[in-house]
Design a protein around this motif. Structure first.
Motif, PDB file in Angstrom:
ATOM      1  N   TYR A 148       0.833  -1.205   0.000  1.00  0.00           N
ATOM      2  CA  TYR A 148       0.000   0.000   0.000  1.00  0.00           C
ATOM      3  C   TYR A 148       0.867   1.255   0.000  1.00  0.00           C
ATOM      4  CZ  TYR A 148      -3.152   3.642   1.637  1.00  0.00           C
ATOM      5  OH  TYR A 148      -3.856   4.818   1.766  1.00  0.00           O
ATOM      6  N   LYS A 149       1.838   1.302   0.880  1.00  0.00           N
ATOM      7  CA  LYS A 149       2.721   2.470   0.935  1.00  0.00           C
ATOM      8  C   LYS A 149       3.521   2.597  -0.361  1.00  0.00           C
ATOM      9  CE  LYS A 149       6.361   4.691   3.662  1.00  0.00           C
ATOM     10  NZ  LYS A 149       7.216   4.964   2.483  1.00  0.00           N
ATOM     11  N   PHE A 150       4.002   1.468  -0.876  1.00  0.00           N
ATOM     12  CA  PHE A 150       4.776   1.494  -2.121  1.00  0.00           C
ATOM     13  C   PHE A 150       3.902   1.996  -3.268  1.00  0.00           C
ATOM     14  CE2 PHE A 150       6.822  -0.111  -5.914  1.00  0.00           C
ATOM     15  CZ  PHE A 150       8.163   0.111  -5.660  1.00  0.00           C
ATOM     16  N   ALA A 151       2.632   1.606  -3.281  1.00  0.00           N
ATOM     17  CA  ALA A 151       1.724   2.079  -4.322  1.00  0.00           C
ATOM     18  C   ALA A 151       1.580   3.598  -4.270  1.00  0.00           C
ATOM     19  CB  ALA A 151       0.364   1.408  -4.173  1.00  0.00           C
ATOM     20  N   LEU A 152       1.423   4.144  -3.080  1.00  0.00           N
ATOM     21  CA  LEU A 152       1.309   5.593  -2.945  1.00  0.00           C
ATOM     22  C   LEU A 152       2.580   6.283  -3.428  1.00  0.00           C
ATOM     23  CD1 LEU A 152      -0.403   5.880   0.557  1.00  0.00           C
ATOM     24  CD2 LEU A 152      -1.490   6.077  -1.691  1.00  0.00           C
ATOM     25  N   ASP A 153       3.721   5.721  -3.065  1.00  0.00           N
ATOM     26  CA  ASP A 153       4.992   6.297  -3.511  1.00  0.00           C
ATOM     27  C   ASP A 153       5.177   6.167  -5.018  1.00  0.00           C
ATOM     28  OD1 ASP A 153       5.599   6.951  -0.905  1.00  0.00           O
ATOM     29  OD2 ASP A 153       6.859   5.186  -0.560  1.00  0.00           O
ATOM     30  N   SER A 154       4.423   5.248  -5.639  1.00  0.00           N
ATOM     31  CA  SER A 154       4.529   5.002  -7.082  1.00  0.00           C
ATOM     32  C   SER A 154       3.415   5.698  -7.859  1.00  0.00           C
ATOM     33  CB  SER A 154       4.487   3.496  -7.357  1.00  0.00           C
ATOM     34  OG  SER A 154       5.516   2.821  -6.656  1.00  0.00           O
ATOM     35  N   GLU A 155       2.743   6.665  -7.228  1.00  0.00           N
ATOM     36  CA  GLU A 155       1.693   7.466  -7.863  1.00  0.00           C
ATOM     37  C   GLU A 155       0.409   6.694  -8.130  1.00  0.00           C
ATOM     38  OE1 GLU A 155       2.215  10.615  -7.937  1.00  0.00           O
ATOM     39  OE2 GLU A 155       4.356  10.506  -7.468  1.00  0.00           O
ATOM     40  N   PHE A 156       0.183   5.587  -7.411  1.00  0.00           N
ATOM     41  CA  PHE A 156      -1.114   4.936  -7.382  1.00  0.00           C
ATOM     42  C   PHE A 156      -1.821   5.332  -6.092  1.00  0.00           C
ATOM     43  CE2 PHE A 156       1.044   2.215 -10.425  1.00  0.00           C
ATOM     44  CZ  PHE A 156       0.046   1.902 -11.333  1.00  0.00           C
ATOM     45  N   ASP A 157      -3.144   5.262  -6.100  1.00  0.00           N
ATOM     46  CA  ASP A 157      -3.916   5.684  -4.928  1.00  0.00           C
ATOM     47  C   ASP A 157      -4.959   4.629  -4.564  1.00  0.00           C
ATOM     48  OD1 ASP A 157      -2.846   8.537  -4.721  1.00  0.00           O
ATOM     49  OD2 ASP A 157      -3.614   8.499  -6.777  1.00  0.00           O
ATOM     50  N   MET A 176       3.796  -2.498 -10.667  1.00  0.00           N
ATOM     51  CA  MET A 176       4.089  -1.856  -9.377  1.00  0.00           C
ATOM     52  C   MET A 176       4.166  -2.899  -8.264  1.00  0.00           C
ATOM     53  SD  MET A 176       2.543  -1.000  -6.305  1.00  0.00           S
ATOM     54  CE  MET A 176       0.782  -1.104  -6.673  1.00  0.00           C
ATOM     55  N   ILE A 177       3.273  -3.890  -8.274  1.00  0.00           N
ATOM     56  CA  ILE A 177       3.332  -4.955  -7.267  1.00  0.00           C
ATOM     57  C   ILE A 177       4.664  -5.691  -7.361  1.00  0.00           C
ATOM     58  CG2 ILE A 177       2.366  -7.213  -6.634  1.00  0.00           C
ATOM     59  CD1 ILE A 177      -0.404  -6.072  -7.271  1.00  0.00           C
ATOM     60  N   ARG A 178       5.086  -5.994  -8.572  1.00  0.00           N
ATOM     61  CA  ARG A 178       6.375  -6.671  -8.768  1.00  0.00           C
ATOM     62  C   ARG A 178       7.503  -5.842  -8.154  1.00  0.00           C
ATOM     63  NH1 ARG A 178       8.420 -10.317 -12.683  1.00  0.00           N
ATOM     64  NH2 ARG A 178      10.636 -10.078 -13.110  1.00  0.00           N
ATOM     65  N   ASP A 179       7.525  -4.540  -8.451  1.00  0.00           N
ATOM     66  CA  ASP A 179       8.572  -3.675  -7.920  1.00  0.00           C
ATOM     67  C   ASP A 179       8.455  -3.548  -6.399  1.00  0.00           C
ATOM     68  OD1 ASP A 179       9.450  -3.304 -10.503  1.00  0.00           O
ATOM     69  OD2 ASP A 179       8.471  -1.345 -10.746  1.00  0.00           O
ATOM     70  N   GLY A 180       7.216  -3.521  -5.908  1.00  0.00           N
ATOM     71  CA  GLY A 180       7.022  -3.407  -4.463  1.00  0.00           C
ATOM     72  C   GLY A 180       7.520  -4.627  -3.718  1.00  0.00           C
ATOM     73  N   VAL A 181       7.295  -5.799  -4.285  1.00  0.00           N
ATOM     74  CA  VAL A 181       7.814  -7.029  -3.667  1.00  0.00           C
ATOM     75  C   VAL A 181       9.337  -6.968  -3.603  1.00  0.00           C
ATOM     76  CG1 VAL A 181       8.099  -9.514  -4.020  1.00  0.00           C
ATOM     77  CG2 VAL A 181       5.843  -8.476  -4.275  1.00  0.00           C
ATOM     78  N   ALA A 182       9.957  -6.443  -4.661  1.00  0.00           N
ATOM     79  CA  ALA A 182      11.423  -6.358  -4.701  1.00  0.00           C
ATOM     80  C   ALA A 182      11.975  -5.281  -3.776  1.00  0.00           C
ATOM     81  CB  ALA A 182      11.882  -6.092  -6.132  1.00  0.00           C
ATOM     82  N   ALA A 183      11.107  -4.393  -3.294  1.00  0.00           N
ATOM     83  CA  ALA A 183      11.557  -3.302  -2.429  1.00  0.00           C
ATOM     84  C   ALA A 183      11.453  -3.646  -0.947  1.00  0.00           C
ATOM     85  CB  ALA A 183      10.748  -2.039  -2.724  1.00  0.00           C
ATOM     86  N   GLN A 184      11.269  -4.929  -0.639  1.00  0.00           N
ATOM     87  CA  GLN A 184      11.249  -5.383   0.752  1.00  0.00           C
ATOM     88  C   GLN A 184      11.932  -6.747   0.809  1.00  0.00           C
ATOM     89  OE1 GLN A 184       8.877  -8.210   1.958  1.00  0.00           O
ATOM     90  NE2 GLN A 184       9.144  -8.627  -0.228  1.00  0.00           N
TER      91      GLN A 184
END
Length: 280
Positions: free
Chosen positions: A110-119, A172-180
């Motif tokens: 959720y936080k990664f989505a916000l940082d990636s310009e999704f809401d 974005m989900i793919r990138d978010g998984v890689a960011a943790q």
């Protein structure tokens, strides 16, 4: 320092309530083909030994309503009940169970989505399942083994997020998984579609031409072709065909083509029914 997480598998499957609720109405060879494909996906998921599943589906107004229907929502609960009621459990022939939640991953995405310009909307808890998650998970996680992050995409009522937006949400989900690094191995599972009509006189029709065209694009894996749909083109396959948006999220997360393990036009289940696996 721990290695970054990664999406190790991506799958997609239809979630018609008839798949579990009334399988006997379908010709045995068709039913066996579909069920064998589900078994194959269950085996592949088990072999991948995921730390969590990100499960993407639509909302059938079990939790949201027309006054509050987000384009995307990410859940971050500790557990999820499915099916939502005893009556729903009987209807889809899936016993009620509590699925564990991967709450930390949900909050991170959720936080990664916000940082990636999704809401997206955040569902902190209390998200209940109907056939959207319960039908495929009966086949793919019968023992409620895997912690889940449920993701909702609006594919049931206009206006919808565009196909490209859904694909980009998956990336974005793919990138978010890689960011943790807490969840090292993550599988993305999309449920819904393909062609079908819900609550309309056309219910029971299948648009095989649309389904085969979509399968071809999914197999090819080209993002441009996958997302080059107009509303009218999807409408031609039924109001329920807009659920292909969940498959587009999985395709964005996979960043590769899919192998379609089974497809059949199944009027008895009111749905063009398919099961697919990304070539990761």
């Amino acid at each position: 320092m721990s290695a970054p997480g990664r999406v190790v598998g991506a799958f997609a499957a239809s979630h018609s309530p008839g798949i579990t609720g009334w399988p006997e109405r379908v010709a045995p060879d068709v039913r066996d083909t579909i069920e064998q494909a589900y078994r194959e996906v269950a085996k592949r998921i088990a072999d991948l030994q995921p730390d969590a599943l990100v499960v993407v589906s639509v909302e059938h107004f079990t939790n949201f309503n027309l006054g509050n229907l987000p384009a995307f929502a990410i859940a971050a609960g500790d557990s999820y009940l499915g099916p939502v009621t005893a009556e729903m459990a009987e209807f889809v022939n899936v016993s009620q169970r509590n699925h564990p939640g991967a709450a930390n991953l949900g909050r991170h995405l959720y936080k990664f989505a916000l940082d990636s310009e999704f809401d997206p909307s955040l569902v902190g808890g209390g998200l209940d399942f109907d056939e959207n998650f319960s039908v495929p998970l009966k086949h793919l996680d019968p023992e409620t083994t895997y912690p889940l992050v449920p993701v909702i995409v609006n594919g049931v009522n206009p206006p919808w997020p565009t196909p490209k937006r859904c694909y980009d949400f998956g990336r974005m989900i793919r990138d978010g998984v890689a960011a943790q690094s807490e969840y090292q191995r993550v599988v993305v599972l999309a449920t819904g579609g393909l062609s079908h009509w819900v609550g309309l006189p056309e219910s029971g029709r299948i648009n095989e031409e649309f389904d085969q065209d979509f399968i071809g694009r999914l197999t090819d894996g080209d993002a441009g072709r996958l997302t080059d749909y107009t509303r009218e083109e999807i409408d031609a396959a039924g109001n329920g065909a807009h659920e292909i948006r969940t498959w587009l999220v999985a395709a964005g997360a996979a960043q590769t083509g899919f192998d379609v393990l089974a497809y059949a036009a199944v009027p008895e289940w009111l749905t063009g029914t398919a099961v697919a696996a990304a070539r990761l």
